[in-house]
Design a protein around this motif. Structure first.
Motif, short mmCIF file in Angstrom:
data_model
loop_
_atom_site.label_atom_id
_atom_site.label_comp_id
_atom_site.label_asym_id
_atom_site.label_seq_id
_atom_site.Cartn_x
_atom_site.Cartn_y
_atom_site.Cartn_z
N ALA A 83 -0.36 8.31 -4.74
CA ALA A 83 -0.80 7.09 -4.06
C ALA A 83 -0.39 5.85 -4.83
CB ALA A 83 -2.32 7.12 -3.85
N ALA A 84 -0.51 5.88 -6.16
CA ALA A 84 -0.12 4.72 -6.97
C ALA A 84 1.37 4.44 -6.84
CB ALA A 84 -0.48 4.97 -8.43
N VAL A 85 2.18 5.49 -6.74
CA VAL A 85 3.62 5.32 -6.58
C VAL A 85 3.93 4.66 -5.23
CG1 VAL A 85 5.81 6.55 -6.32
CG2 VAL A 85 4.19 7.22 -8.12
N LEU A 86 3.32 5.17 -4.16
CA LEU A 86 3.62 4.61 -2.84
C LEU A 86 3.04 3.21 -2.68
CD1 LEU A 86 3.60 7.39 -0.12
CD2 LEU A 86 5.47 6.38 -1.39
N ALA A 87 1.98 2.90 -3.39
CA ALA A 87 1.44 1.53 -3.34
C ALA A 87 2.50 0.52 -3.79
CB ALA A 87 0.19 1.41 -4.21
N ARG A 88 3.37 0.93 -4.72
CA ARG A 88 4.44 0.05 -5.18
C ARG A 88 5.63 0.04 -4.24
NH1 ARG A 88 3.07 2.57 -10.24
NH2 ARG A 88 4.90 3.94 -10.14
N LEU A 89 5.98 1.22 -3.71
CA LEU A 89 7.24 1.35 -2.97
C LEU A 89 7.08 1.22 -1.46
CD1 LEU A 89 8.97 4.27 -4.91
CD2 LEU A 89 9.26 1.80 -5.22
N ALA A 90 5.91 1.59 -0.93
CA ALA A 90 5.65 1.51 0.51
C ALA A 90 4.26 0.92 0.71
CB ALA A 90 5.75 2.88 1.15
N PRO A 91 4.13 -0.39 0.44
CA PRO A 91 2.80 -1.02 0.49
C PRO A 91 2.07 -0.71 1.80
CG PRO A 91 4.43 -2.55 -0.37
CD PRO A 91 5.19 -1.36 0.12
#
Length: 375
Positions: free
Chosen positions: A158-166
């Motif tokens: 989730a932390a990764v996608l928060a950066r890449l796919a807000p």
């Protein structure tokens, strides 16, 4: 790089060259060349449990059903409540034969203008044939062969996608929507096959290498192969079609009764309903269960379950070493009378006898990000 297990006619994934460049060992699986491991199954398994693993599942079939009342038409083949599915919500379901046997297990999602389905790679061509034959001509089936499918799984996904796919990190388990990653359109669902929190991302095949590189450039993410995918799903108690589930098993014997929606049970309107509902009421002859296996040696698919007199009464369908529990685990079909957790059973593999105990599944608790659960 070549592999001795390659078969003539295997298809290549859109990320084939990317996998090889990242050191993957490739094997033949479901008619494709696929990565079984990169740095090692154990390390990749543990990385997914503690951080985020990236899996290429582009061999899976992605289908779109377009047309008025596509949901109602699909209910003629599936036992789930497809008409009641809200936009952006997804549901696990089963493609059933007329006798109630399971032809495939799958995921169904309602999009704004269509029903989206993901089916297993090894069965997708047969599934499409069954669906074309069983649905009215007014329903268009689009096999999305120009789309790749990635799975990002683990507690840091989730932390990764928060950066890449807000915004994608705002999804809850079994929710989906349209997002962008670096300007590339992505249909993203919060779902997966590892028991961990995670996502599946449907990406245009022509852009999937860019997305895979963006993801693995993140410090939390490493590529993970089929080997760890299998050990993770076994710990999570999730069946693998063609091994733990097949046309000889029913939703009741496979312990997948949750896929039988209440309205559909009351209507008795899905394939094999009479047989399945009778089994639900009276119990199936056999049931899929988990097993803790004594000793360090795992038992594998095909090992026999024996009764007290040495007669075969069931069979192991998946088995291996659990890296998380550091013990041998398995799934098997046993007589329903032996299916209660704690029941001792005897297994036979290549002439060697093993003691085991029926265990509740999942072996390792699921960590899905459900609505109402703490972050």
């Amino acid at each position: 790089m070549t592999d001795e297990s390659a078969e003539i006619g295997d298809r290549l994934l859109p990320l084939d060259a990317w996998h090889r460049a990242h050191g993957a060992r490739m094997v033949s699986f479901a008619g494709y060349q696929m990565p079984i491991q990169y740095e090692g199954i154990m390390a990749e398994h543990q990385w997914t449990r503690t951080s985020a693993g990236l899996f290429d599942v582009s061999h899976m079939g992605q289908l779109l059903f377009i047309g008025d009342a596509a949901d109602a038409a699909l209910e003629g083949l599936l036992p789930g409540d497809i008409k009641g599915l809200a936009e952006g919500r997804m549901r696990y379901s089963l493609l059933l034969a007329d006798d109630g046997g399971i032809l495939d297990d799958l995921m169904v999602t309602r999009r704004a203008d269509a029903i989206y389905m993901v089916v297993n790679g090894a069965t997708k061509e047969d599934d499409i044939a069954v669906l074309r034959d069983g649905l009215p001509d007014e329903i268009t089936i689009n096999h999305m062969e120009d789309q790749a499918l990635l799975a990002l799984q683990g507690p840091k996904a989730a932390a990764v996608l928060a950066r890449l796919a807000p915004g994608a990190d705002g999804l809850f388990f079994m929710e989906a929507g349209a997002f962008e990653i670096a300007g590339i359109p992505a249909w993203i669902s919060r779902s997966g096959y590892t028991g961990e929190d995670g996502y599946e991302l449907s990406i245009p095949a022509e852009s999937v290498q860019q997305v895979a590189t963006l993801l693995t450039d993140q410090p939390e993410v490493k590529p993970v192969g089929l080997g760890a995918r299998d050990s993770l799903r076994l710990e999570a108690g999730l069946p693998l079609y063609g091994h733990d589930v097949d046309p000889t098993t029913t939703p009741v014997s496979a312990d997948l009764g949750f896929a039988l929606a209440k309205r559909r049970r009351e209507e008795r309107s899905f394939p094999g309903a009479e047989r399945i509902l009778l089994e639900r009421e009276q119990g199936a002859i056999q049931k899929r269960v988990g097993l803790f296996v004594d000793g360090r040696q795992p038992v594998r698919e095909g090992a026999m379950v024996l009764d007290g007199e040495g007669n075969e009464v069931g069979r192991v369908t998946s088995g291996g070493h659990s890296p998380t529990l550091e013990r041998a685990i398995a799934m098997a079909y046993v007589p329903t009378a032996l299916a209660a957790p704690g029941t001792p059973v005897t297994l036979s593999q290549r002439g060697k006898v093993h003691s085991a105990t029926v265990a509740a599944m999942p072996f390792v608790p699921h960590r899905y990000h459900r609505k109402g659960s703490p972050k």
